[in-house]
Scaffold this motif. Structure first.
Motif, PDB file in Angstrom:
ATOM      1  N   SER A  90     -20.320  10.502  -7.163  1.00  0.00           N
ATOM      2  CA  SER A  90     -20.768  10.886  -5.830  1.00  0.00           C
ATOM      3  C   SER A  90     -20.222   9.863  -4.838  1.00  0.00           C
ATOM      4  N   CYS A  91     -19.551  10.362  -3.789  1.00  0.00           N
ATOM      5  CA  CYS A  91     -18.941   9.481  -2.792  1.00  0.00           C
ATOM      6  C   CYS A  91     -19.454   9.829  -1.396  1.00  0.00           C
ATOM      7  N   ARG A  92     -19.926   8.806  -0.694  1.00  0.00           N
ATOM      8  CA  ARG A  92     -20.361   8.959   0.689  1.00  0.00           C
ATOM      9  C   ARG A  92     -19.285   8.357   1.574  1.00  0.00           C
ATOM     10  N   LEU A  93     -18.665   9.192   2.393  1.00  0.00           N
ATOM     11  CA  LEU A  93     -17.598   8.718   3.277  1.00  0.00           C
ATOM     12  C   LEU A  93     -18.168   7.750   4.297  1.00  0.00           C
ATOM     13  N   THR A  94     -17.441   6.653   4.533  1.00  0.00           N
ATOM     14  CA  THR A  94     -17.933   5.617   5.443  1.00  0.00           C
ATOM     15  C   THR A  94     -17.530   5.859   6.889  1.00  0.00           C
ATOM     16  N   GLY A  95     -16.544   6.715   7.112  1.00  0.00           N
ATOM     17  CA  GLY A  95     -16.031   6.931   8.461  1.00  0.00           C
ATOM     18  C   GLY A  95     -14.831   6.051   8.762  1.00  0.00           C
ATOM     19  N   GLU A  96     -14.519   5.113   7.874  1.00  0.00           N
ATOM     20  CA  GLU A  96     -13.349   4.253   8.039  1.00  0.00           C
ATOM     21  C   GLU A  96     -12.183   4.835   7.260  1.00  0.00           C
ATOM     22  N   ARG A  97     -10.984   4.334   7.567  1.00  0.00           N
ATOM     23  CA  ARG A  97      -9.783   4.743   6.847  1.00  0.00           C
ATOM     24  C   ARG A  97      -9.076   3.500   6.333  1.00  0.00           C
ATOM     25  N   LEU A  98      -8.563   3.584   5.112  1.00  0.00           N
ATOM     26  CA  LEU A  98      -7.779   2.514   4.512  1.00  0.00           C
ATOM     27  C   LEU A  98      -6.468   3.114   4.032  1.00  0.00           C
ATOM     28  N   ASP A  99      -5.368   2.572   4.505  1.00  0.00           N
ATOM     29  CA  ASP A  99      -4.044   3.103   4.133  1.00  0.00           C
ATOM     30  C   ASP A  99      -3.996   4.619   4.310  1.00  0.00           C
ATOM     31  N   SER A 100      -4.490   5.094   5.424  1.00  0.00           N
ATOM     32  CA  SER A 100      -4.504   6.505   5.840  1.00  0.00           C
ATOM     33  C   SER A 100      -5.445   7.397   5.027  1.00  0.00           C
ATOM     34  N   LEU A 101      -6.215   6.829   4.113  1.00  0.00           N
ATOM     35  CA  LEU A 101      -7.179   7.616   3.338  1.00  0.00           C
ATOM     36  C   LEU A 101      -8.594   7.288   3.794  1.00  0.00           C
ATOM     37  N   PRO A 102      -9.503   8.269   3.721  1.00  0.00           N
ATOM     38  CA  PRO A 102     -10.894   7.972   4.056  1.00  0.00           C
ATOM     39  C   PRO A 102     -11.481   7.001   3.035  1.00  0.00           C
ATOM     40  N   SER A 103     -12.287   6.084   3.522  1.00  0.00           N
ATOM     41  CA  SER A 103     -12.972   5.114   2.677  1.00  0.00           C
ATOM     42  C   SER A 103     -14.327   5.699   2.277  1.00  0.00           C
ATOM     43  N   ALA A 104     -14.759   5.412   1.044  1.00  0.00           N
ATOM     44  CA  ALA A 104     -16.027   5.965   0.571  1.00  0.00           C
ATOM     45  C   ALA A 104     -16.737   4.988  -0.351  1.00  0.00           C
ATOM     46  N   LYS A 105     -18.054   5.008  -0.278  1.00  0.00           N
ATOM     47  CA  LYS A 105     -18.913   4.259  -1.187  1.00  0.00           C
ATOM     48  C   LYS A 105     -19.225   5.224  -2.324  1.00  0.00           C
ATOM     49  N   CYS A 106     -18.702   4.946  -3.510  1.00  0.00           N
ATOM     50  CA  CYS A 106     -18.817   5.880  -4.633  1.00  0.00           C
ATOM     51  C   CYS A 106     -19.656   5.297  -5.759  1.00  0.00           C
ATOM     52  N   THR A 107     -20.420   6.182  -6.386  1.00  0.00           N
ATOM     53  CA  THR A 107     -21.244   5.794  -7.518  1.00  0.00           C
ATOM     54  C   THR A 107     -21.041   6.767  -8.669  1.00  0.00           C
ATOM     55  N   ALA A 108     -21.268   6.272  -9.868  1.00  0.00           N
ATOM     56  CA  ALA A 108     -21.275   7.109 -11.074  1.00  0.00           C
ATOM     57  C   ALA A 108     -22.598   6.833 -11.758  1.00  0.00           C
ATOM     58  N   GLY A 109     -23.479   7.808 -11.767  1.00  0.00           N
ATOM     59  CA  GLY A 109     -24.812   7.610 -12.333  1.00  0.00           C
ATOM     60  C   GLY A 109     -25.583   6.517 -11.612  1.00  0.00           C
ATOM     61  N   GLY A 110     -25.364   6.386 -10.308  1.00  0.00           N
ATOM     62  CA  GLY A 110     -26.041   5.373  -9.516  1.00  0.00           C
ATOM     63  C   GLY A 110     -25.365   4.017  -9.532  1.00  0.00           C
ATOM     64  N   TYR A 111     -24.313   3.856 -10.333  1.00  0.00           N
ATOM     65  CA  TYR A 111     -23.602   2.583 -10.458  1.00  0.00           C
ATOM     66  C   TYR A 111     -22.500   2.498  -9.401  1.00  0.00           C
ATOM     67  N   ASP A 112     -22.502   1.428  -8.618  1.00  0.00           N
ATOM     68  CA  ASP A 112     -21.524   1.203  -7.551  1.00  0.00           C
ATOM     69  C   ASP A 112     -20.148   0.937  -8.171  1.00  0.00           C
ATOM     70  N   LEU A 113     -19.208   1.875  -7.987  1.00  0.00           N
ATOM     71  CA  LEU A 113     -17.886   1.744  -8.604  1.00  0.00           C
ATOM     72  C   LEU A 113     -17.082   0.584  -8.028  1.00  0.00           C
TER      73      LEU A 113
END
Length: 167
Positions: A90-113
């Motif tokens: 699950s990824c929540r987009l931050t609204g920022e861009r890094l190297d032209s891609l959207p940045s996201a806070k992503c987790t797998a089973g609640g674990y911060d990737l």
């Protein structure tokens, strides 16, 4: 309380319904990820960069203490695959861009990737991000995890050299 006030109320409500979600609401995507690199993944056709970190690029070489050279970008991507295997990400987009891609806070089973990649030593805390993984990075460095087992060039410096830029 006449027809004019009803029209104004209708316009205000319509604006809130159609424009409101675009402001403040952060988009979340989830599903089975396709790993692109150690800090980039794609879910359902949306490619995102993991927030707060930077990982070596595929083709970026590193050297272990014994002198052996290896593609640390490929190993980094494999580490992210390990963290996400058989998981819904699950990824929540931050609204920022890094190297032209959207940045996201992503987790797998609640674990911060992002944190997991820095913990394993296969990604670095991004120095210009608002998230702070520097303590996690310091611990990985002390334990000689991942990249810290040998010598490597910071991914942001390596990319700059690949583009032919100077400091």
């Amino acid at each position: 309380n006449g027809p004019m006030s009803h029209r104004l109320l209708f316009c205000a409500l319509a604006t809130a319904v159609f424009i409101g979600p675009a402001y403040g609401a952060q988009k979340t995507i989830s599903g089975k990820p396709e790993i692109i690199s150690g800090d980039t993944l794609s879910i359902g056709g949306t490619t995102v960069r993991l927030a707060g970190i930077d990982a070596p690029e595929t083709g970026q070489n590193c050297r272990v203490v014994s002198g052996r050279i290896f593609d640390c970008g490929r190993i980094s991507a494999t580490a992210l695959m390990d963290l996400t295997v058989a998981a819904t990400v699950s990824c929540r987009l931050t609204g920022e861009r890094l190297d032209s891609l959207p940045s996201a806070k992503c987790t797998a089973g609640g674990y911060d990737l992002s944190k997991g990649m820095v913990h394993t030593g296969w990604a670095l805390a991004w120095p210009r991000s608002g998230t702070n993984y520097s303590a996690v990075e310091a611990a990985a460095r002390k334990r000689k995890h991942g990249l810290w087992r040998g010598r490597f060039e910071m991914p942001w410096d390596w990319r700059r050299k690949q583009r032919g830029e100077t400091k």
